[in-house]
Design a protein around this motif. Structure first.
Motif, PDB file in Angstrom:
ATOM      1  N   ARG A  37       0.834  -1.323   0.038  1.00 43.16           N
ATOM      2  CA  ARG A  37       0.149  -0.186  -0.076  1.00 43.16           C
ATOM      3  C   ARG A  37       0.917   1.243   0.034  1.00 43.16           C
ATOM      4  N   ALA A  38       1.898   1.332   0.830  1.00 41.83           N
ATOM      5  CA  ALA A  38       2.784   2.391   0.925  1.00 41.83           C
ATOM      6  C   ALA A  38       3.500   2.460  -0.431  1.00 41.83           C
ATOM      7  N   ALA A  39       3.877   1.614  -0.900  1.00 40.82           N
ATOM      8  CA  ALA A  39       4.577   1.822  -2.044  1.00 40.82           C
ATOM      9  C   ALA A  39       3.879   2.288  -3.649  1.00 40.82           C
ATOM     10  N   GLY A  93      18.270   2.706   1.685  1.00 40.65           N
ATOM     11  CA  GLY A  93      18.992   2.420   2.920  1.00 40.65           C
ATOM     12  C   GLY A  93      18.756   0.768   3.221  1.00 40.65           C
ATOM     13  N   SER A  94      18.940   0.551   4.496  1.00 43.27           N
ATOM     14  CA  SER A  94      18.985  -1.072   4.783  1.00 43.27           C
ATOM     15  C   SER A  94      17.784  -1.486   5.301  1.00 43.27           C
ATOM     16  N   GLY A  95      16.765  -0.641   5.574  1.00 43.25           N
ATOM     17  CA  GLY A  95      15.443  -1.143   6.224  1.00 43.25           C
ATOM     18  C   GLY A  95      14.428  -0.988   5.312  1.00 43.25           C
ATOM     19  N   GLY A 130      12.962  -0.352   1.497  1.00 44.19           N
ATOM     20  CA  GLY A 130      12.060  -1.514   0.319  1.00 44.19           C
ATOM     21  C   GLY A 130      10.856  -0.640  -0.035  1.00 44.19           C
ATOM     22  N   ASP A 131      10.174   0.194   0.588  1.00 39.65           N
ATOM     23  CA  ASP A 131       9.256   1.173  -0.143  1.00 39.65           C
ATOM     24  C   ASP A 131       9.705   1.690  -1.280  1.00 39.65           C
ATOM     25  N   ALA A 132      10.858   2.325  -1.332  1.00 38.60           N
ATOM     26  CA  ALA A 132      11.415   3.187  -2.283  1.00 38.60           C
ATOM     27  C   ALA A 132      11.791   2.016  -3.301  1.00 38.60           C
ATOM     28  N   SER A 187      24.171  -1.557   4.436  1.00 39.85           N
ATOM     29  CA  SER A 187      24.948  -2.934   4.576  1.00 39.85           C
ATOM     30  C   SER A 187      24.101  -3.986   4.062  1.00 39.85           C
ATOM     31  N   ARG A 188      22.863  -3.795   4.110  1.00 38.62           N
ATOM     32  CA  ARG A 188      21.943  -5.083   3.561  1.00 38.62           C
ATOM     33  C   ARG A 188      20.910  -4.403   2.586  1.00 38.62           C
ATOM     34  N   THR A 189      19.902  -4.831   1.885  1.00 39.31           N
ATOM     35  CA  THR A 189      19.020  -4.464   1.070  1.00 39.31           C
ATOM     36  C   THR A 189      17.903  -5.308   0.990  1.00 39.31           C
ATOM     37  N   LEU A 219      16.635   6.322   2.513  1.00 43.93           N
ATOM     38  CA  LEU A 219      17.568   5.890   3.350  1.00 43.93           C
ATOM     39  C   LEU A 219      17.073   5.422   4.493  1.00 43.93           C
ATOM     40  N   VAL A 220      16.306   6.288   5.413  1.00 47.24           N
ATOM     41  CA  VAL A 220      16.068   5.901   6.671  1.00 47.24           C
ATOM     42  C   VAL A 220      14.902   6.516   6.987  1.00 47.24           C
ATOM     43  N   GLY A 221      13.732   5.575   7.563  1.00 45.06           N
ATOM     44  CA  GLY A 221      12.314   6.454   7.694  1.00 45.06           C
ATOM     45  C   GLY A 221      12.318   6.544   9.343  1.00 45.06           C
ATOM     46  N   GLY A 230      15.187   5.464  11.739  1.00 48.83           N
ATOM     47  CA  GLY A 230      16.328   6.367  11.759  1.00 48.83           C
ATOM     48  C   GLY A 230      16.619   6.760  13.280  1.00 48.83           C
ATOM     49  N   ALA A 231      18.063   6.778  13.639  1.00 47.91           N
ATOM     50  CA  ALA A 231      18.282   7.360  14.962  1.00 47.91           C
ATOM     51  C   ALA A 231      19.692   8.131  14.868  1.00 47.91           C
ATOM     52  N   GLY A 232      19.660   9.306  15.460  1.00 46.35           N
ATOM     53  CA  GLY A 232      20.914  10.239  15.408  1.00 46.35           C
ATOM     54  C   GLY A 232      21.377  10.616  14.134  1.00 46.35           C
ATOM     55  N   GLU A 233      22.642  11.039  13.995  1.00 46.48           N
ATOM     56  CA  GLU A 233      23.168  11.646  12.906  1.00 46.48           C
ATOM     57  C   GLU A 233      23.253  10.660  11.924  1.00 46.48           C
ATOM     58  N   LEU A 234      22.940  11.149  10.421  1.00 51.34           N
ATOM     59  CA  LEU A 234      23.150  10.089   9.356  1.00 51.34           C
ATOM     60  C   LEU A 234      24.562   9.787   9.267  1.00 51.34           C
ATOM     61  N   ARG A 235      24.794   8.458   9.173  1.00 61.04           N
ATOM     62  CA  ARG A 235      26.124   8.033   9.043  1.00 61.04           C
ATOM     63  C   ARG A 235      26.566   7.676   7.565  1.00 61.04           C
ATOM     64  N   VAL A 287      10.801   9.547   1.444  1.00 59.12           N
ATOM     65  CA  VAL A 287       9.806   8.446   1.695  1.00 59.12           C
ATOM     66  C   VAL A 287       9.684   8.472   3.286  1.00 59.12           C
ATOM     67  N   ASP A 288       8.437   8.565   3.790  1.00 58.30           N
ATOM     68  CA  ASP A 288       7.998   8.464   5.174  1.00 58.30           C
ATOM     69  C   ASP A 288       8.265   9.778   5.947  1.00 58.30           C
ATOM     70  N   VAL A 289       9.766  10.163   5.857  1.00 61.05           N
ATOM     71  CA  VAL A 289      10.407  11.203   6.633  1.00 61.05           C
ATOM     72  C   VAL A 289      11.602  11.654   5.863  1.00 61.05           C
ATOM     73  N   ASP A 340      -2.717   6.802   2.999  1.00 61.24           N
ATOM     74  CA  ASP A 340      -3.507   5.901   3.925  1.00 61.24           C
ATOM     75  C   ASP A 340      -3.223   4.584   3.564  1.00 61.24           C
ATOM     76  N   ILE A 341      -2.676   3.986   4.646  1.00 59.46           N
ATOM     77  CA  ILE A 341      -2.447   2.565   4.709  1.00 59.46           C
ATOM     78  C   ILE A 341      -3.252   1.594   5.547  1.00 59.46           C
ATOM     79  N   GLY A 342      -4.462   2.399   6.056  1.00 57.87           N
ATOM     80  CA  GLY A 342      -5.349   1.795   6.814  1.00 57.87           C
ATOM     81  C   GLY A 342      -4.966   1.799   8.377  1.00 57.87           C
TER      82      GLY A 342
HETATM   83  N1  LIG Z   1       6.154  -1.358   9.454  1.00 59.72           N
HETATM   84  C1  LIG Z   1       5.278  -1.147   8.659  1.00 59.72           C
HETATM   85  O1  LIG Z   1       4.384  -1.930   8.773  1.00 59.72           O
HETATM   86  C2  LIG Z   1       5.417  -0.308   7.452  1.00 59.72           C
HETATM   87  C3  LIG Z   1       6.765   0.376   7.432  1.00 59.72           C
HETATM   88  N2  LIG Z   1       6.907   1.120   6.312  1.00 59.72           N
HETATM   89  C4  LIG Z   1       8.402   1.773   6.238  1.00 59.72           C
HETATM   90  O2  LIG Z   1       9.225   1.108   6.942  1.00 59.72           O
HETATM   91  C5  LIG Z   1       9.930   2.203   7.435  1.00 59.72           C
HETATM   92  C6  LIG Z   1      10.550   1.934   8.798  1.00 59.72           C
HETATM   93  O3  LIG Z   1      11.504   0.640   8.319  1.00 59.72           O
HETATM   94  P1  LIG Z   1      12.765   0.191   9.441  1.00 59.72           P
HETATM   95  O4  LIG Z   1      11.968  -0.174  10.573  1.00 59.72           O
HETATM   96  O5  LIG Z   1      13.201  -1.002   8.731  1.00 59.72           O
HETATM   97  O6  LIG Z   1      13.453   1.160   9.595  1.00 59.72           O
HETATM   98  P2  LIG Z   1      14.186   2.286   8.444  1.00 59.72           P
HETATM   99  O7  LIG Z   1      14.318   1.593   7.333  1.00 59.72           O
HETATM  100  O8  LIG Z   1      13.493   3.612   8.692  1.00 59.72           O
HETATM  101  O9  LIG Z   1      15.779   2.400   9.075  1.00 59.72           O
HETATM  102  C7  LIG Z   1      16.256   1.266   9.707  1.00 59.72           C
HETATM  103  C8  LIG Z   1      17.756   1.027   9.228  1.00 59.72           C
HETATM  104  O10 LIG Z   1      18.589   2.258   9.086  1.00 59.72           O
HETATM  105  C9  LIG Z   1      19.586   2.210   9.781  1.00 59.72           C
HETATM  106  N3  LIG Z   1      19.938   3.207  10.470  1.00 59.72           N
HETATM  107  C10 LIG Z   1      19.194   4.013  11.487  1.00 59.72           C
HETATM  108  N4  LIG Z   1      19.780   5.167  11.691  1.00 59.72           N
HETATM  109  C11 LIG Z   1      20.703   5.428  10.777  1.00 59.72           C
HETATM  110  C12 LIG Z   1      21.539   6.351  10.690  1.00 59.72           C
HETATM  111  N5  LIG Z   1      21.495   7.538  11.341  1.00 59.72           N
HETATM  112  N6  LIG Z   1      22.664   6.436   9.713  1.00 59.72           N
HETATM  113  C13 LIG Z   1      22.612   5.474   8.985  1.00 59.72           C
HETATM  114  N7  LIG Z   1      21.589   4.157   9.061  1.00 59.72           N
HETATM  115  C14 LIG Z   1      20.650   4.503   9.974  1.00 59.72           C
HETATM  116  C15 LIG Z   1      19.645   0.956  10.646  1.00 59.72           C
HETATM  117  O11 LIG Z   1      20.758   0.326  11.122  1.00 59.72           O
HETATM  118  C16 LIG Z   1      18.486  -0.071  10.063  1.00 59.72           C
HETATM  119  O12 LIG Z   1      19.102  -0.756   9.078  1.00 59.72           O
HETATM  120  C17 LIG Z   1       8.887   3.280   7.857  1.00 59.72           C
HETATM  121  O13 LIG Z   1       9.448   4.660   7.613  1.00 59.72           O
HETATM  122  C18 LIG Z   1       8.113   3.300   6.444  1.00 59.72           C
HETATM  123  O14 LIG Z   1       9.117   3.839   5.207  1.00 59.72           O
HETATM  124  C19 LIG Z   1       5.928   1.282   5.356  1.00 59.72           C
HETATM  125  O15 LIG Z   1       6.407   0.286   4.242  1.00 59.72           O
HETATM  126  C20 LIG Z   1       4.554   1.251   5.728  1.00 59.72           C
HETATM  127  C21 LIG Z   1       4.399  -0.238   6.709  1.00 59.72           C
END
Ligand SMILES: NC(=O)C1=CN([C@@H]2O[C@H](COP(=O)(O)OP(=O)(O)OC[C@H]3O[C@@H](n4cnc5c(N)ncnc54)[C@H](O)[C@@H]3O)[C@@H](O)[C@H]2O)[C@@H](O)CC1
Ligand SMILES: Nc1ncnc2c1ncn2[C@@H]1O[C@H](COP(=O)(O)OP(=O)(O)O)[C@@H](O)[C@H]1O
Ligand SMILES: [K+]
Length: 483
Positions: free
Chosen positions: A29-31, A55-57, A61-63, A84-86, A117-119, A122-127, A147-149, A196-198
């Motif tokens: 839905r998000a994508a 990014g790795s999370g 995936g959304d992107a 580091s992963r995809t 990259l991160v949504g 994300g935590a702290g300064e971008l690495r 994407v998201d943030v 809207d994803i419900g």
């Molecule tokens: N959970 C869900 O059901 C859904 C999630 N969605 C998407 O998933 C995102 C959240 O995904 P994740 O929980 O995988 O987290 P993210 O993809 O936001 O980020 C996590 C990854 O980023 C790395 N990271 C964190 N802070 C960093 C920094 N400062 N510098 C470099 N790398 C950093 C972490 O090591 C981790 O690998 C949402 O923002 C949204 O885009 C959407 O697909 C909607 C549904």
């Protein structure tokens, strides 16, 4: 009412929703929503160049899934895999749709850059390499969609440590995040589109809220057939001094133009003379000592603008704060409170309206730290000072114990000019004396103040131009009429 949430609140709601739908549904839905918005930004999808920062999370995936949809419609989609992963499913979908992976040089040539990259993870300064990619995206000529943030913005607070992606548009999923409304984060977002994803039924009480025009229209006290000036609310204003008179004139102006039933103004002789000349509507009292007994009955006080901080001013502040009606304290009044917090111990509500510099003195925290973490500090102020707090600035926040932090969404940077804060205190005082709670009074006042500033700044051409503080007061009746 618009609402926003912390990352933890969003995750909890997502988990609850996810338990009710097949795996992968939410990301699909998000994508899908993301790809529709991206397609709408391009003059034509076919043949356009789209670069995904991945990014790795799940944000990556959304992107990737959105990129796959654009690739199927003929876009040339290239993914820069920065983590580091995809996300395996997303990458397979992209490659399957004809997309490919690429090096960082493609950013330069992109029509559209998608920041995955991160949504909310994300935590702290971008690495690295995220930081460099964020900077490269900002410098490239293509449109940037977050994407998201925007990566680098803390979704729960709006905090930005170091660099963040500067987006022209942010597509957020399920619900708005706090960081998209609060500076500095907000200034990285561009307009925010909600997909809207419900999630709606699974969301808790919001952490942050903002009033709409309709909310303010519903809350505003308005005169009725049986109203008289006393019943509508009498506001007392203690402001100005022999040295400073402008703040007093502006505060009284804000109060009268916001529709006060009656304003009773009390101060030193010079300030009283100025107010009387400008606002014959106000009843004035020249104070000859630290007592407000002779001013008459009021339902609320505004205390502080231009009153000075000397001994006499302190004694006068003490007298106003000793009354049993709500008091809004601004400007010099806040400096007096910062020197003696015991003045805050009172039976009726106290509302404080500091800018970051004034809050810095009240909390003994450097101004820059407050500006970098507004949410945290406005909440801390409420807890430590036991008052309702409106923190002014590029994002105005309003906080009260156990209520969502309200973010004001109106205004213009042209408000950053001397005296506009005095006008705000007068507006809020009027609403307070009209019977609104401190929290609602300052929330509505900030909203009206911002709308009036926008109206004054826009003028005939639709562009934005300078305003003087009194222009804000002057526009208030028109703004209130339009609600
Ligand atoms: N959970 C869900 O059901 C859904 C999630 N969605 C998407 O998933 C995102 C959240 O995904 P994740 O929980 O995988 O987290 P993210 O993809 O936001 O980020 C996590 C990854 O980023 C790395 N990271 C964190 N802070 C960093 C920094 N400062 N510098 C470099 N790398 C950093 C972490 O090591 C981790 O690998 C949402 O923002 C949204 O885009 C959407 O697909 C909607 C549904
Ligand atoms: N960059 C900005 N964008 C929007 N509004 C701003 C900005 N800077 C200041 N403001 C608003 O302008 C007003 C300034 O108030 P204040 O700092 O008390 O000034 P003064 O003491 O001169 O009256 C506040 O309402 C504040 O929120
Ligand atoms: K992002």
């Amino acid at each position: 009412m618009r609402t926003a949430y912390t990352s933890d609140q969003i995750r909890t709601a997502e988990r609850a929703l996810m338990a009710t739908v097949p795996e992968g549904t939410l990301m699909r839905r998000a994508a899908t929503g993301l790809s529709v918005v991206c397609a709408g930004l391009l003059p034509g999808v076919y043949g356009s160049r789209v670069v995904l920062l991945v990014g790795s999370g799940d944000n990556g995936g959304d992107a990737l899934y959105a990129g796959a949809r654009l690739a199927r419609r003929g876009a040339r989609v290239e993914a820069i895999l920065a983590g580091s992963r995809t996300h395996a499913g997303g990458l397979a979908a992209l490659l399957d749709a004809g997309g490919r992976t690429a090096g960082t040089d493609v950013i330069e040539r992109a029509d559209l850059i998608v920041d995955g990259l991160v949504g909310i993870g994300g935590a702290g300064e971008l690495r690295e390499p995220y930081r460099t990619l964020a900077l490269a995206a900002g410098a490239a000529p293509g449109l940037v969609v977050a994407v998201d943030v925007p990566s680098g913005v803390d979704a729960s607070t709006g905090r930005v440590d170091g660099e963040a992606v500067r987006a022209q548009l942010t597509v957020t999923f399920g619900a708005c995040k706090n960081g998209l409304l609060v500076d500095p984060g907000r200034s990285f977002c561009g307009p925010v589109e909600l997909v809207d994803i419900g999630l709606g039924p699974y969301l808790p009480d919001p952490d942050v809220a903002s009033l709409t025009d309709d909310d303010v229209a519903d809350l505003l006290p308005r005169p009725e057939a049986e109203s008289d000036k006393y019943r509508r609310g009498v506001l007392g204003i203690v402001a100005g001094s022999d040295r400073f008179t402008g703040a007093a004139v502006l505060a009284v102006g804000g109060a009268i133009r916001a529709g006060a039933g009656l304003v009773r103004f009390a101060s030193a002789e010079t300030a009283v003379r100025q107010v009387r000349n400008r606002w014959p509507e106000a009843i004035t009292t020249v104070l000859d000592g630290p007592s407000v007994a002779e001013v008459g009955r009021v339902q609320a006080w505004v205390l502080g603008p231009g009153m000075g901080t000397g001994e006499e001013a302190v004694a006068l502040a003490r007298a106003v704060l000793a009354t049993d009606v709500p008091v809004l304290v601004d400007a010099d009044g806040l400096t007096i409170l910062a020197n003696d917090r015991s003045l805050l111990r009172r039976s009726a509500p106290t509302v404080l309206t500091p800018h970051a510099g004034e809050l810095s003195r009240l909390l003994d925290v450097p101004r820059e730290r407050i500006e970098a973490a507004r949410m945290e500090h406005v909440r801390r102020a409420v807890a430590e000072l036991g008052a309702i707090v409106l923190l002014k600035g590029s994002t105005t926040l309003i906080a009260e114990q156990d209520r969502p932090v309200r973010v004001n969404t109106t205004g213009t940077p042209w408000l950053a000019t001397g005296g506009t804060g005095d006008v705000l205190s007068g507006i809020a005082g009027t609403l307070l004396s009209g019977g609104l709670s401190g929290y609602d009074a300052v929330s509505c006042a900030a909203h009206l103040h911002g709308l009036a500033a926008q109206a004054a700044s826009t003028g005939i051409s639709g562009g934005h131009g300078p305003i003087a503080a009194m222009d804000v007061a002057t526009m208030l009746p028109q703004v209130i009429r339009s609600l």
